[in-house]
Design a protein around this motif. Structure first.
Motif, mmCIF file in Angstrom:
data_model
loop_
_atom_site.group_PDB
_atom_site.id
_atom_site.type_symbol
_atom_site.label_atom_id
_atom_site.label_comp_id
_atom_site.label_asym_id
_atom_site.label_seq_id
_atom_site.Cartn_x
_atom_site.Cartn_y
_atom_site.Cartn_z
ATOM 1 N N ARG A 80 0.832 -1.202 0.000
ATOM 2 C CA ARG A 80 0.000 0.000 0.000
ATOM 3 C C ARG A 80 0.866 1.251 0.000
ATOM 4 N N ALA A 81 1.947 1.243 0.765
ATOM 5 C CA ALA A 81 2.849 2.393 0.786
ATOM 6 C C ALA A 81 3.507 2.589 -0.580
ATOM 7 N N PHE A 82 3.972 1.516 -1.170
ATOM 8 C CA PHE A 82 4.634 1.594 -2.478
ATOM 9 C C PHE A 82 3.665 2.106 -3.539
ATOM 10 N N GLU A 83 2.474 1.550 -3.556
ATOM 11 C CA GLU A 83 1.478 1.965 -4.555
ATOM 12 C C GLU A 83 1.145 3.449 -4.424
ATOM 13 N N GLU A 84 0.997 3.906 -3.193
ATOM 14 C CA GLU A 84 0.646 5.306 -2.982
ATOM 15 C C GLU A 84 1.780 6.238 -3.396
ATOM 16 N N LEU A 85 3.015 5.859 -3.092
ATOM 17 C CA LEU A 85 4.148 6.701 -3.465
ATOM 18 C C LEU A 85 4.298 6.800 -4.981
ATOM 19 N N VAL A 86 4.142 5.679 -5.671
ATOM 20 C CA VAL A 86 4.234 5.714 -7.132
ATOM 21 C C VAL A 86 3.120 6.590 -7.702
ATOM 22 N N HIS A 87 1.928 6.474 -7.132
ATOM 23 C CA HIS A 87 0.803 7.302 -7.593
ATOM 24 C C HIS A 87 1.091 8.786 -7.378
ATOM 25 N N ARG A 88 1.580 9.143 -6.205
ATOM 26 C CA ARG A 88 1.853 10.553 -5.907
ATOM 27 C C ARG A 88 3.025 11.100 -6.717
ATOM 28 N N LEU A 89 3.909 10.220 -7.121
ATOM 29 C CA LEU A 89 5.098 10.660 -7.851
ATOM 30 C C LEU A 89 4.723 11.271 -9.199
ATOM 31 N N GLY A 90 3.711 10.725 -9.837
ATOM 32 C CA GLY A 90 3.310 11.259 -11.131
ATOM 33 C C GLY A 90 4.358 11.017 -12.195
ATOM 34 N N ALA A 91 4.406 11.896 -13.173
ATOM 35 C CA ALA A 91 5.355 11.742 -14.284
ATOM 36 C C ALA A 91 6.790 11.976 -13.793
ATOM 37 N N VAL A 92 7.703 11.166 -14.305
ATOM 38 C CA VAL A 92 9.127 11.280 -13.989
ATOM 39 C C VAL A 92 9.876 11.537 -15.287
ATOM 40 N N ARG A 93 10.756 12.509 -15.273
ATOM 41 C CA ARG A 93 11.478 12.856 -16.499
ATOM 42 C C ARG A 93 12.789 12.087 -16.615
ATOM 43 N N HIS A 94 12.996 11.544 -17.796
ATOM 44 C CA HIS A 94 14.295 10.975 -18.156
ATOM 45 C C HIS A 94 15.307 12.114 -18.174
ATOM 46 N N PRO A 95 16.593 11.825 -17.987
ATOM 47 C CA PRO A 95 17.583 12.906 -18.060
ATOM 48 C C PRO A 95 17.536 13.711 -19.355
ATOM 49 N N ASP A 96 16.987 13.130 -20.435
ATOM 50 C CA ASP A 96 16.882 13.897 -21.676
ATOM 51 C C ASP A 96 15.624 14.756 -21.733
ATOM 52 N N GLY A 97 14.822 14.725 -20.652
ATOM 53 C CA GLY A 97 13.636 15.555 -20.580
ATOM 54 C C GLY A 97 12.339 14.858 -20.920
ATOM 55 N N THR A 98 12.383 13.638 -21.441
ATOM 56 C CA THR A 98 11.179 12.916 -21.815
ATOM 57 C C THR A 98 10.405 12.484 -20.567
ATOM 58 N N PRO A 99 9.091 12.808 -20.484
ATOM 59 C CA PRO A 99 8.315 12.382 -19.315
ATOM 60 C C PRO A 99 7.908 10.915 -19.412
ATOM 61 N N HIS A 100 7.960 10.222 -18.289
ATOM 62 C CA HIS A 100 7.543 8.824 -18.198
ATOM 63 C C HIS A 100 6.469 8.715 -17.122
ATOM 64 N N THR A 101 5.465 7.883 -17.371
ATOM 65 C CA THR A 101 4.422 7.634 -16.384
ATOM 66 C C THR A 101 4.500 6.193 -15.921
ATOM 67 N N LEU A 102 4.161 5.975 -14.636
ATOM 68 C CA LEU A 102 4.262 4.647 -14.044
ATOM 69 C C LEU A 102 2.982 4.323 -13.289
ATOM 70 N N ARG A 103 2.529 3.087 -13.423
ATOM 71 C CA ARG A 103 1.377 2.600 -12.692
ATOM 72 C C ARG A 103 1.737 1.269 -12.022
ATOM 73 N N THR A 104 0.983 0.916 -10.999
ATOM 74 C CA THR A 104 1.175 -0.365 -10.325
ATOM 75 C C THR A 104 -0.078 -1.218 -10.464
ATOM 76 N N GLU A 105 0.124 -2.527 -10.377
ATOM 77 C CA GLU A 105 -1.001 -3.459 -10.430
ATOM 78 C C GLU A 105 -0.605 -4.729 -9.706
ATOM 79 N N ARG A 106 -1.536 -5.275 -8.920
ATOM 80 C CA ARG A 106 -1.274 -6.538 -8.242
ATOM 81 C C ARG A 106 -1.562 -7.692 -9.201
ATOM 82 N N ILE A 107 -0.626 -8.606 -9.305
ATOM 83 C CA ILE A 107 -0.706 -9.691 -10.277
ATOM 84 C C ILE A 107 -1.570 -10.822 -9.737
#
Length: 375
Positions: free
Chosen positions: A23-50
């Motif tokens: 739950r802590a990990f999922e919430e942190l990833v959600h709050r993090l939002g888009a993360v930029r690659h060093p070249d400036g490209t935005p990346h989005t991340l989601r979590t899912e329980r398998i």
């Protein structure tokens, strides 16, 4: 699209009974939002329980990275992990290949070869016959009688008897005399057991490693679970602390483990690694308490770093590079540790990871604080 070219990433959590850290990990990833690659490209991340279900071997998984907390005892998802690693380049924490083949016994052998101060250890045969129709004939013809008391006397009391493949302190006994030795061996049944010399230690240290980061904690195994990780910061000398961290990083780089714990005993200036093949290290809130925020941040950082930078899993162990250092006759133990540390830092791309965290994940500390202090 190759995983390294994607900008949208799905993180799979393969879980058993745990609820707190996911739950802590999922919430942190959600709050993090888009993360930029060093070249400036935005990346989005989601979590899912398998979920666990039948799978066709040519099916393409949706996940880019999987954090595995289940496959060390549940074999159906373990075989799915092997499939997605071999066929689909899914990044795994941890490798199911080495955790299956390099259990504690093989890990002892490898680190002894590298010169680490693993206590004297002997593997003894099963106490009870295996449930196999071929065992009786094979044992009668090839099993040699042995003197258990003589082995124990050579190692010296006290010693530990413990399963060769580990398992959350399952079957572990501290043995002080011959009566306890035979009682423990009789109780071992069909478990394959090690006898290992006990170290009269000053400090028991447990190191939790997540990717390129390692936290060394003073461990108190005789305390209740919520008191085992003592909040102390100067319990090791600088030299011993550096050696403990180096051993942890070495073990993980050697076996390609990126979410693992290592137990070491420190006596005087000597460091003895005793347990360092932990496929599912303890990250429970009720255990780590003070150290829990660090663990969650480290897990988020390493996961995001691997995905955003397109880090590829390396299934090949390249053990010859380590053995070449181990077999170098002109090098001292300290010099070898220094060379092992260079290989480990190169494997974890430590400098690049630190730069990435400082730039692309600079806000994570505040996000963690907001979550901890929030409702």
């Amino acid at each position: 699209m190759p995983r390294g070219d994607r900008t949208e990433h799905l993180i799979g959590l393969l879980l058993g009974t745990e609820e707190d850290w996911p739950r802590a990990f999922e919430e942190l990833v959600h709050r993090l939002g888009a993360v930029r690659h060093p070249d400036g490209t935005p990346h989005t991340l989601r979590t899912e329980r398998i979920t666990i279900e039948p799978f066709e071997l040519r099916d393409r998984p949706r996940y880019d990275l999987v954090i595995d907390r289940l496959a060390y005892w549940y074999y159906h998802p373990r075989e799915w992990l092997k499939k997605v690693a071999l066929m689909d380049d899914v990044y795994l924490l941890n490798s199911p290949f080495t955790f299956q083949s390099m259990e504690k016994h093989a890990a002892y052998c490898a680190m002894m070869r590298l010169g680490l101060k693993v206590p004297e250890t002997v593997l003894v045969p099963y106490k009870n016959p295996l449930d196999n129709s071929r065992y009786v004939y094979t044992a009668a013809r090839y099993n040699q009688p042995f003197d258990l008391d003589a082995i124990a006397q050579k190692i010296g009391y006290p010693l530990f008897m413990k399963p060769y493949d580990g398992g959350a302190w399952r079957g572990v006994s501290k043995i002080k005399n011959a009566d306890e030795l035979h009682a423990a061996y009789d109780a071992s049944g069909e478990m394959l057991m090690h006898l290992q010399k006990a170290i009269d230690y000053d400090v028991f240290a447990r190191s939790l490693s997540i990717g390129a980061e390692t936290m060394v904690m003073k461990f108190q195994p005789d305390q209740p679970m919520h008191l085992r990780y003592a909040v102390e910061h100067d319990f090791l000398s600088p030299d011993a602390g550096l050696e403990v961290v180096t051993i942890s990083k070495l073990v993980n780089a050697f076996f390609r483990w990126e979410f693992n714990s290592c137990e070491t005993l420190v006596k005087g200036g000597e460091v003895y690694p005793i347990d360092y093949a932990n496929a599912c290290p303890d990250v429970a809130l009720t255990s780590l308490h003070y150290y829990f925020p660090w663990a969650m941040k480290a897990l988020v950082k390493w996961t995001v770093f691997a995905l955003v930078t397109g880090r590829r899993a390396r299934l090949d162990l390249e053990t010859d590079r380590y053995f070449a250092i181990a077999d170098e006759p002109g090098m001292s133990y300290g010099e070898k540790l220094g060379e092992y540390r260079k290989l480990a830092d190169a494997y974890f791309d430590t400098e690049r990871y630190q730069d990435f965290c400082a730039t692309s994940l600079a806000r994570l500390d505040q996000l963690m604080l907001d979550w901890i202090t929030g409702p």
